[in-house]
Design a protein around this motif. Structure first.
Motif, PDB file in Angstrom:
ATOM      1  N   UNK A   1      49.496  61.812  36.060  1.00  0.00           N
ATOM      2  CA  UNK A   1      50.928  61.924  36.247  1.00  0.00           C
ATOM      3  C   UNK A   1      51.515  60.547  36.508  1.00  0.00           C
ATOM      4  N   UNK A   2      52.824  60.435  36.380  1.00  0.00           N
ATOM      5  CA  UNK A   2      53.480  59.149  36.580  1.00  0.00           C
ATOM      6  C   UNK A   2      53.329  58.658  38.011  1.00  0.00           C
ATOM      7  N   UNK A   3      53.015  59.565  38.946  1.00  0.00           N
ATOM      8  CA  UNK A   3      52.869  59.168  40.340  1.00  0.00           C
ATOM      9  C   UNK A   3      51.563  58.429  40.596  1.00  0.00           C
ATOM     10  N   UNK A   4      50.652  58.475  39.658  1.00  0.00           N
ATOM     11  CA  UNK A   4      49.352  57.838  39.858  1.00  0.00           C
ATOM     12  C   UNK A   4      49.021  56.898  38.712  1.00  0.00           C
ATOM     13  N   UNK A   5      48.554  55.690  39.034  1.00  0.00           N
ATOM     14  CA  UNK A   5      48.182  54.742  37.981  1.00  0.00           C
ATOM     15  C   UNK A   5      46.721  54.853  37.574  1.00  0.00           C
ATOM     16  N   UNK A   6      46.007  55.844  38.137  1.00  0.00           N
ATOM     17  CA  UNK A   6      44.563  55.909  37.962  1.00  0.00           C
ATOM     18  C   UNK A   6      44.146  56.861  36.833  1.00  0.00           C
TER      19      UNK A   6
ATOM     20  N   UNK B   1      37.908  55.209  28.324  1.00  0.00           N
ATOM     21  CA  UNK B   1      38.965  56.171  28.601  1.00  0.00           C
ATOM     22  C   UNK B   1      40.128  55.542  29.348  1.00  0.00           C
ATOM     23  N   UNK B   2      39.813  54.705  30.317  1.00  0.00           N
ATOM     24  CA  UNK B   2      40.852  54.056  31.103  1.00  0.00           C
ATOM     25  C   UNK B   2      41.695  53.125  30.231  1.00  0.00           C
ATOM     26  N   UNK B   3      41.030  52.376  29.371  1.00  0.00           N
ATOM     27  CA  UNK B   3      41.767  51.459  28.496  1.00  0.00           C
ATOM     28  C   UNK B   3      42.662  52.217  27.527  1.00  0.00           C
ATOM     29  N   UNK B   4      42.155  53.318  26.990  1.00  0.00           N
ATOM     30  CA  UNK B   4      42.918  54.090  26.013  1.00  0.00           C
ATOM     31  C   UNK B   4      44.194  54.668  26.607  1.00  0.00           C
ATOM     32  N   UNK B   5      44.170  54.961  27.889  1.00  0.00           N
ATOM     33  CA  UNK B   5      45.337  55.555  28.537  1.00  0.00           C
ATOM     34  C   UNK B   5      46.142  54.545  29.354  1.00  0.00           C
ATOM     35  N   UNK B   6      45.663  53.293  29.404  1.00  0.00           N
ATOM     36  CA  UNK B   6      46.380  52.275  30.160  1.00  0.00           C
ATOM     37  C   UNK B   6      46.321  52.493  31.662  1.00  0.00           C
TER      38      UNK B   6
ATOM     39  N   UNK C   1      44.027  52.676  35.547  1.00  0.00           N
ATOM     40  CA  UNK C   1      43.056  51.931  36.354  1.00  0.00           C
ATOM     41  C   UNK C   1      41.839  52.791  36.640  1.00  0.00           C
ATOM     42  N   UNK C   2      40.664  52.204  36.485  1.00  0.00           N
ATOM     43  CA  UNK C   2      39.395  52.904  36.700  1.00  0.00           C
ATOM     44  C   UNK C   2      39.014  52.889  38.176  1.00  0.00           C
ATOM     45  N   UNK C   3      38.603  54.035  38.700  1.00  0.00           N
ATOM     46  CA  UNK C   3      38.154  54.141  40.085  1.00  0.00           C
ATOM     47  C   UNK C   3      36.634  54.265  40.120  1.00  0.00           C
ATOM     48  N   UNK C   4      35.974  53.374  40.863  1.00  0.00           N
ATOM     49  CA  UNK C   4      34.519  53.335  40.897  1.00  0.00           C
ATOM     50  C   UNK C   4      34.007  53.201  42.328  1.00  0.00           C
TER      51      UNK C   4
ATOM     52  N   UNK D   1      38.596  45.376  32.458  1.00  0.00           N
ATOM     53  CA  UNK D   1      39.369  46.592  32.685  1.00  0.00           C
ATOM     54  C   UNK D   1      39.919  46.603  34.108  1.00  0.00           C
ATOM     55  N   UNK D   2      41.127  47.110  34.304  1.00  0.00           N
ATOM     56  CA  UNK D   2      41.659  47.252  35.647  1.00  0.00           C
ATOM     57  C   UNK D   2      40.803  48.264  36.400  1.00  0.00           C
ATOM     58  N   UNK D   3      40.292  47.861  37.551  1.00  0.00           N
ATOM     59  CA  UNK D   3      39.381  48.740  38.291  1.00  0.00           C
ATOM     60  C   UNK D   3      39.503  48.521  39.785  1.00  0.00           C
TER      61      UNK D   3
END
Length: 346
Positions: free
Chosen positions: A53-58, A112-117, A119-122, A160-162
């Motif tokens: 959702x727009x509320x989350x960048x993840x 997957x994270x890159x395709x959707x723009x 941030x990856x959570x690890x 990747x943003x992570x």
């Protein structure tokens, strides 16, 4: 392999623990290379991509255990239950890097994270002598193996943003006496090196795990250990991983640590704290407690200048260990997941 187990978050005594498999728990961890979460009932078809959702960048994983369970239940006509479980499946969950080879899973998630723009959570959970031999015991066999593992972990993130939560329990287990004294210096060194290695990735943020308010009562006891573990070069610290402390308690606790660390920011695991901790038996309150609920959904809009994000580090629905009828740490438990989702307020 999917995320692994998560370890206990609160301890009343010292010695005797281990690790998560990072991936595994997270929060109830899984040892060795953490146990692989059970595969949800046969999934008839690959789930369609999910966009946060727009509320989350993840990033939201369309192939999480929860997402596959939703698909399986819809195919079986359990539409009502499937809809409730979407409260987990349609939200960003932290990927615990597998303890054997973190590369394949991180690469899959990275794509997957890159395709959707997003941030990856690890979570990196493979420190030697993890969890002191308890439910999530395991980890890398020695320092050399850990350096190789964390190197592969970092290499596969690339640019990747992570956001990486680094080694849940590792520091708190030093403070509470669980980790043997002869392993302290090496652990601090490995954590510090891990921070440096991960921060070589220009878009990676690193948060060192700092336990929770019910585990280390005096937050000032964490300040020096956090700096020994590389906090000065990290983005901050993480609280409440795999535990159930309320947001307000974690924020107040984190603010005290922040003051002692010259203003370091922090993230809070809100995956299962919607109804707070289980009253009564505090010694076992961390392990598959009944009646709990999902907490604040993952977001970087926290309303608190010190709190960078609310995250679901512990993956809701994964067992903490073989307590209260649960499967091994890190194993997907559909009935428990459904209970958490049913009681959620959001």
């Amino acid at each position: 392999m999917p995320p692994a187990a998560r370890r206990p978050r609160f301890r009343t005594t010292a010695p005797v623990l281990g690790l998560l498999a990072l991936l595994a728990a997270a929060p109830a961890c899984g040892g060795e290379p953490a146990p692989e979460p059970g595969t949800p009932a046969a999934s008839p078809a690959a789930p369609s991509p999910v966009v946060a959702s727009e509320e989350s960048p993840f990033w939201v994983d369309p192939r999480s255990d929860a997402a596959r369970q939703v698909a399986a239940w819809e195919a079986a006509g359990r539409n009502s239950d499937a809809q409730v479980l979407r409260r987990i499946a349609d939200r960003p969950l932290t990927l615990w890097g597998p303890g054997d080879d973190p590369g394949p899973e991180i690469r899959r998630a990275r794509a997957g994270a890159r395709a959707t723009g997003r941030t990856l959570l690890l979570a990196a959970y493979n420190i030697p002598y993890r969890d002191c031999g308890q439910h999530s015991a395991g980890g890398a066999p020695d320092a050399r193996a850990y350096r190789s593992w964390i190197g592969a972990f970092a290499d596969n993130i690339e640019d990747t943003k992570a956001v990486v939560v680094l080694e849940p329990d590792a520091i708190a287990h030093i403070i509470d006496g669980c980790t043997r004294p002869e392993h302290h210096a090496e652990r601090y060194q490995l954590l510090s090196e891990a921070v440096d290695r991960l921060k070589k990735n220009r878009n990676t943020k690193v948060y060192l795990d700092a336990g929770n308010p019910a585990w280390i009562p005096n937050p000032m006891d964490l300040v020096d250990p956090l700096f020994k573990a590389g906090l000065a070069r990290a983005d901050g610290f993480a609280l409440n991983v795999s535990n159930f402390q309320p947001d307000a308690a974690a924020r107040a606790y984190g603010a005290k640590i922040s003051k002692g660390t010259s203003g370091k920011h922090f993230v809070i695991d809100t995956s299962r704290n919607g109804d707070g901790p289980l009253p009564g038996d505090r010694a076992q309150a961390w392990c598959n407690p009944p009646g709990r609920a999902l907490g604040t959904p993952p977001t970087d809009r926290t309303g608190d200048p010190l709190v960078d994000a609310y995250l679901w580090v512990k993956r809701p629905g994964e067992s903490d260990g073989t307590c209260r009828g649960g499967p091994s740490a890190g194993t997907w438990w559909p009935d428990y997941a459904l209970g958490l989702a049913r009681r959620a307020r959001d």
